[in-house]
Write an enzyme that holds these catalytic residues in place. Structure first.
Site, short mmCIF file in Angstrom:
data_model
loop_
_atom_site.label_atom_id
_atom_site.label_comp_id
_atom_site.label_asym_id
_atom_site.label_seq_id
_atom_site.Cartn_x
_atom_site.Cartn_y
_atom_site.Cartn_z
N GLU A 53 0.86 -1.29 -0.03
CA GLU A 53 -0.10 0.05 0.07
C GLU A 53 0.96 1.06 -0.13
OE1 GLU A 53 1.07 -1.40 3.74
OE2 GLU A 53 -0.13 -2.32 2.53
N ASP A 102 23.24 18.82 -29.47
CA ASP A 102 23.84 19.74 -30.53
C ASP A 102 25.21 20.17 -30.15
OD1 ASP A 102 23.28 21.24 -28.58
OD2 ASP A 102 22.03 22.84 -29.91
N ASP A 105 18.06 23.18 -28.93
CA ASP A 105 17.31 24.58 -28.39
C ASP A 105 16.59 24.98 -29.73
OD1 ASP A 105 19.64 25.34 -29.76
OD2 ASP A 105 20.05 26.67 -28.11
N ASP A 163 15.58 21.12 -33.88
CA ASP A 163 15.76 20.05 -33.03
C ASP A 163 14.42 19.63 -32.26
OD1 ASP A 163 18.60 20.27 -32.79
OD2 ASP A 163 18.48 22.02 -31.44
N ASN A 203 7.15 -13.57 5.23
CA ASN A 203 6.19 -13.56 6.25
C ASN A 203 5.37 -14.58 5.88
OD1 ASN A 203 7.44 -11.60 7.87
ND2 ASN A 203 5.97 -9.95 7.05
N ASN A 254 2.42 -4.83 10.52
CA ASN A 254 2.25 -4.19 9.12
C ASN A 254 2.37 -2.69 9.24
OD1 ASN A 254 2.69 -5.02 6.31
ND2 ASN A 254 0.61 -3.98 6.26
N ASP A 269 5.25 -0.28 7.74
CA ASP A 269 5.31 0.80 6.67
C ASP A 269 5.81 2.04 6.96
OD1 ASP A 269 3.95 -1.04 4.77
OD2 ASP A 269 1.91 -0.86 5.44
#
Length: 920
Positions: free
Chosen positions: A354, A396, A664, A668, A732, A757, A761
């Protein structure tokens, strides 16, 4: 209208406007499914555009309340108040509760909510509270992080704005009408009438000037046009530029895209110059009307998101397989299917990753904010990962390898002797042209002393110009010094100028261009190129004053006067930056339209190997398979057209490279769109900035190298969480399966699993702030769900070895082997399980020895230490009974230390083996 063209149009629009968040190709492209309202709106817009095309300027301008010289500021402000800003394709700002809902509605949160509801309905209020807390934690953290990152992104985006050249009248002229005599549209208005304003401030009635490289900022009706070629690929899907005219030439047309004198928002000028009056802005434009509909839909996932989704679904599929197995084993062995069901639900919660979306979002946002401090603006968060994964950088030459300042080094006759006459003609050409002024023109115009010497405004009247384009690679202006003749002055690339010359000016006389003279000229220009000078030829032709309009065909029978030569010295930072990029696994390739000899000299000076250079003519002659082989061999490409650059980038991508392109210019733009990650600079032309994913506030490869490293750090931290979650979850479940077979009671209660858990987390929320080992930054990395699966299989069962050791400890040493003593057993495994899960954060975050060779960041150290302390405190403190735990004997902690030490040693050994065999 062709539906496939619309689909391609919006695909381009989404990519160039940075609106991936809001667009995807949907079935509404089927016209037959459109509502009557939609058809009515489109029909009305089409009729208005056709009417504007067919109306003469003398009638159109007054109907728009404007003048041939444009609006005044006061008029523009009044109109803007009525019609709003010239913006489309922007997401409507979500109210906070809608944003909160979007943060919540992901598969993991919805799954957890279902599990919480089931727990509540089965009188397991504690379990429901814990699961609800997990959902709330993940949602709120993501909400706060996205809110913060969105504000930062908007602030950064405001630093990069596109502008348009608009004609403004003085306030004293406000209210003047427009007569037929006023409707004269010269090719170039005096610069004092022109101002640059942000595109969003444009209004209907504004008269704008267009030149090569400009984005068309609204739907416009052309008033004057000179060799104007527009790319309409974003609208029609047609790859070739379309020529536009001030008058409609193709007769009646019902499709606005077929009208010669209309240009549309979202397209761009390839070459030429024009003035135009804005007819529609914002959502009332042809493009905006369609865009309004797709803003209501979500986009299709990007490659980056597909990678995240692959990993997410790998973990979810694992959950869907393992949870039923746990349910069946516990149901059959314990004969209590209700408890087995609740336990299986808890396992499902524990296996749900999650926090993945929150970790990914937070890590990307942190990377974007950090990059902004290094003068890198991220227009699209997902681009950061591509930044780090990039293994080929195409760039370039001018302004990137070299300084962004070009110096006019010499002005010579055809044999290399200094010539002021050549400089004067070059100055006249640069001064009078209204198209795209590049750095070469700027260098010429710095010789301001020539303005008074030549008396440009008084002696020379501009007649016409033939704008630059990338096929001819030259441009011309036509001026009248005296009324008895016109003078065409042409400057451009040497080969292209020589192709239209028949004479040369030598020692005050004019003679024919013979093969011997041509060979000598080429030796002179080649010698200048060998010195690293960029050579531009200058040629002229006198004509009788018999016409006011000139075309490309008039660039013939010219007389070559000489050359202007420019020096573009390499930047001091280029060589170390290229070395650093190559050291980090990024191969640098130079793609330039410049001369091969100049390019070779610059490349040698910056330490880039250029033993062989592939020229544009050779690229043109190659088939796609041949080019695919050539791009692997060559690192330097010269004399390229924009289409050549695009082909090379696509060929590299087909070779499984992650390709970045830094450019630029208008030339391009196609390559920027074709690359995995387009990179431009804030001083780039509009179309280049729009096509880019990343904007550099400083055009430097050194800044780019820093950005690549930040991208890799971002990805490395995301990968850490994925590996931790996958391996810990697998371990687990493996432990639960073994315990469920042999124990006469549940190895841990559902509530205890949920609390464990939740704590685990929380221990990982600081991963986006973690340090990254330098060896993990040495080469690009990509998402690989197969690699994640292998990692999970190797490292998951290791924790089960020590879980089993804990089972044995509690069963045999502390005699927790009956249902009456199960609380002691569950408390022992709760503590050991949480501590090993938390330690895995430090073990898997690095391939080195944790705490000694590689230390986590302080935020991560603090969060994991806090969670471990809470894990020990819960069974030993006053809340133990609430969570159905009990105090553990002090002797347990001696055994626990030995188990944790063994776990760390075995994990380190497995890391060494795994890294040697599979990499890290």
């Amino acid at each position: 209208m062709n539906i496939s063209m619309l689909q391609q149009a919006f695909s381009t629009f989404v990519r160039t406007r940075g609106l991936e968040r809001h667009f995807q190709r949907l079935a509404w492209f089927d016209i037959g499914k459109r509502s009557d309202t939609d058809n009515g709106l489109t029909s009305t817009l089409t009729k208005n555009l056709v009417a504007a095309s067919n109306t003469t300027p003398e009638l159109l301008l007054p109907s728009l309340g404007t003048h041939a010289d444009g609006l005044t500021e006061a008029q523009a402000a009044r109109i803007r108040d009525q019609v709003g800003p010239n913006e489309i394709g922007q997401a409507r700002t979500l109210r906070w509760w809608m944003h909160l809902w979007h943060c919540y509605k992901n598969p993991f949160s919805l799954l957890l909510t279902v599990l919480a509801t089931i727990s509540y309905c089965t009188d397991d209020a504690k379990g429901a509270i814990v699961i609800g807390s997990m959902v709330a934690l993940g949602t709120l953290i993501r909400f706060m992080q996205e809110t913060r990152s969105n504000k930062a992104a908007e602030k950064l985006k405001s630093m990069v704005s596109n502008t348009a050249t608009v004609l403004r009248r003085s306030a004293t002229q406000d209210g003047l009408g427009t007569s037929r005599e006023d409707c004269h549209f010269p090719e170039a208005h005096h610069p004092r009438n022109r101002i640059e304003i942000p595109i969003k401030l444009l209004v209907p009635g504004d008269v704008i000037a267009l030149s090569a490289g400009d984005m068309i900022p609204a739907d416009v009706r052309l008033l004057s046009a000179k060799h104007l070629f527009v790319s309409q690929a974003a609208m029609s899907g047609e790859s070739l530029p379309v020529e536009k005219f001030a008058q409609q030439t193709s007769g009646a047309a019902s499709n606005p895209l077929d009208l010669d004198n209309l240009c549309f928002m979202g397209t761009n000028v390839i070459s030429g110059a024009a003035t135009a009056v804005i007819v529609n802005t914002g959502k009332n434009t042809y493009f905006g009307m369609l865009a309004e509909r797709v803003l209501k839909t979500d986009r299709s996932p990007t490659a980056f998101q597909r990678g995240v989704n692959e990993v997410s679904w790998l973990l979810i599929r694992f959950m869907l397989v393992m949870v039923p197995i746990v349910l069946l084993i516990n149901g059959f062995t314990k004969h209590d299917w209700w408890s087995a069901s609740l336990f299986a639900l808890s396992i499902a919660v524990g296996l749900t990753p999650e926090m993945l979306l929150m970790i990914v979002t937070a890590t990307l946002a942190k990377g974007a904010i950090h990059l902004s401090r290094k003068k890198v603006i991220v227009k699209r968060l997902d681009a950061i990962q591509n930044f780090g994964a990039m293994n080929v950088l195409c760039t370039d030459k001018t302004g990137t390898l070299t300084q962004d300042k070009i110096f006019l080094e010499r002005h010579t006759d055809i044999f290399g002797a200094a010539s002021d006459k050549v400089l004067e003609y070059a100055y006249l050409n640069s001064y009078h042209q209204t198209g795209l002024k590049n750095l070469l023109d700027v260098a010429v115009l710095e010789h301001v002393e020539l303005q008074s010497k030549l008396n440009v405004a008084g002696h020379f009247r501009k007649i016409d110009e033939i704008p630059f384009d990338f096929h001819r690679r030259r441009m011309s202006v036509i001026v009248a010094e005296r009324e008895d003749h016109h003078l065409l002055i042409c400057k451009g690339a040497v080969d292209e100028i020589l192709s239209v010359c028949s004479k040369v000016h030598e020692n005050g006389t004019t003679s024919a261009l013979t093969p011997d003279l041509l060979a000598r000229i080429r030796r002179v220009t080649s010698a200048l190129n060998e010195e690293g000078l960029r050579v531009v030829a200058v040629a002229v032709r006198e004509r009788a004053p018999d016409k006011e309009s000139y075309d490309v065909e008039d660039e013939a029978e010219l007389t070559l006067l000489g050359y202007i030569a420019f020096l573009d010295p390499p930047k001091e930072s280029t060589a170390p930056a290229i070395n650093a990029l190559q050291r980090h696994g990024v191969r640098v390739k130079v793609l330039t339209g410049d001369n091969d000899k100049v390019t070779a000299k610059v490349c040698r000076e910056v330490g880039l190997a250029c033993d062989a250079i592939l020229l544009g003519a050779e690229v043109e002659a190659m088939s796609d398979p041949e080019l695919a082989l050539a791009v692997e061999r060559y690192d330097v490409f010269a004399k390229l057209t924009p289409l050549h650059k695009e082909r090379i980038v696509r060929a590299l991508r087909q070779g499984e490279h992650i390709v970045g392109f830094l450019g630029d210019g208008i030339n391009d733009a196609a390559a920027l769109r074709a690359a995995d990650i387009g990179i431009s600079v804030d001083s780039a032309v509009d179309i280049a900035k729009e096509a880019a994913d990343i904007i550099l506030l400083e055009k430097s490869l050194l800044v780019l190298e820093q950005g690549v490293m930040e991208g890799r750090k971002t990805f490395a931290n995301m990968l850490k969480y994925t590996k931790m979650s996958a391996s810990s979850n697998f371990g687990n479940v493996f432990s639960v399966l073994l315990a469920s077979v042999f124990l006469p009671f549940l190895p841990m209660l559902p509530l205890q699993l949920l609390v464990q858990n939740l704590l685990y987390d929380f221990s990982q929320v600081a991963i986006p702030l973690d340090n990254v080992d330098t060896d993990l930054l040495a080469k690009p990395q990509r998402w690989n769900s197969g690699q994640i699966g292998r990692f999970m299989i190797f490292f998951g069962p290791m924790s089960s070895v020590f879980d089993i050791a804990t089972f044995a400890l509690m069963w045999y040493v502390f005699r927790a082997n009956t249902p009456a003593t199960q609380t002691l057993f569950q408390s022992g495994w709760f503590v050991e399980g949480l501590l090993t899960q938390t330690l895995i954060v430090h073990m898997i975050r690095t391939r080195k020895i944790p705490f000694l060779q590689s230390r986590a960041s302080w935020p991560l150290l603090i969060t994991t230490a806090t969670i471990m302390a809470i894990g020990v405190f819960l069974p030993m403190g006053p809340f133990a009974e609430y969570f159905k735990l009990q105090a553990l004997p002090l002797s347990y902690f001696g055994w626990l230390a030995a188990i944790l030490l063994g776990y760390m040693l075995l994990t380190q050994a497995m890391k060494t083996f795994y890294a040697r065999r599979y990499g890290w």
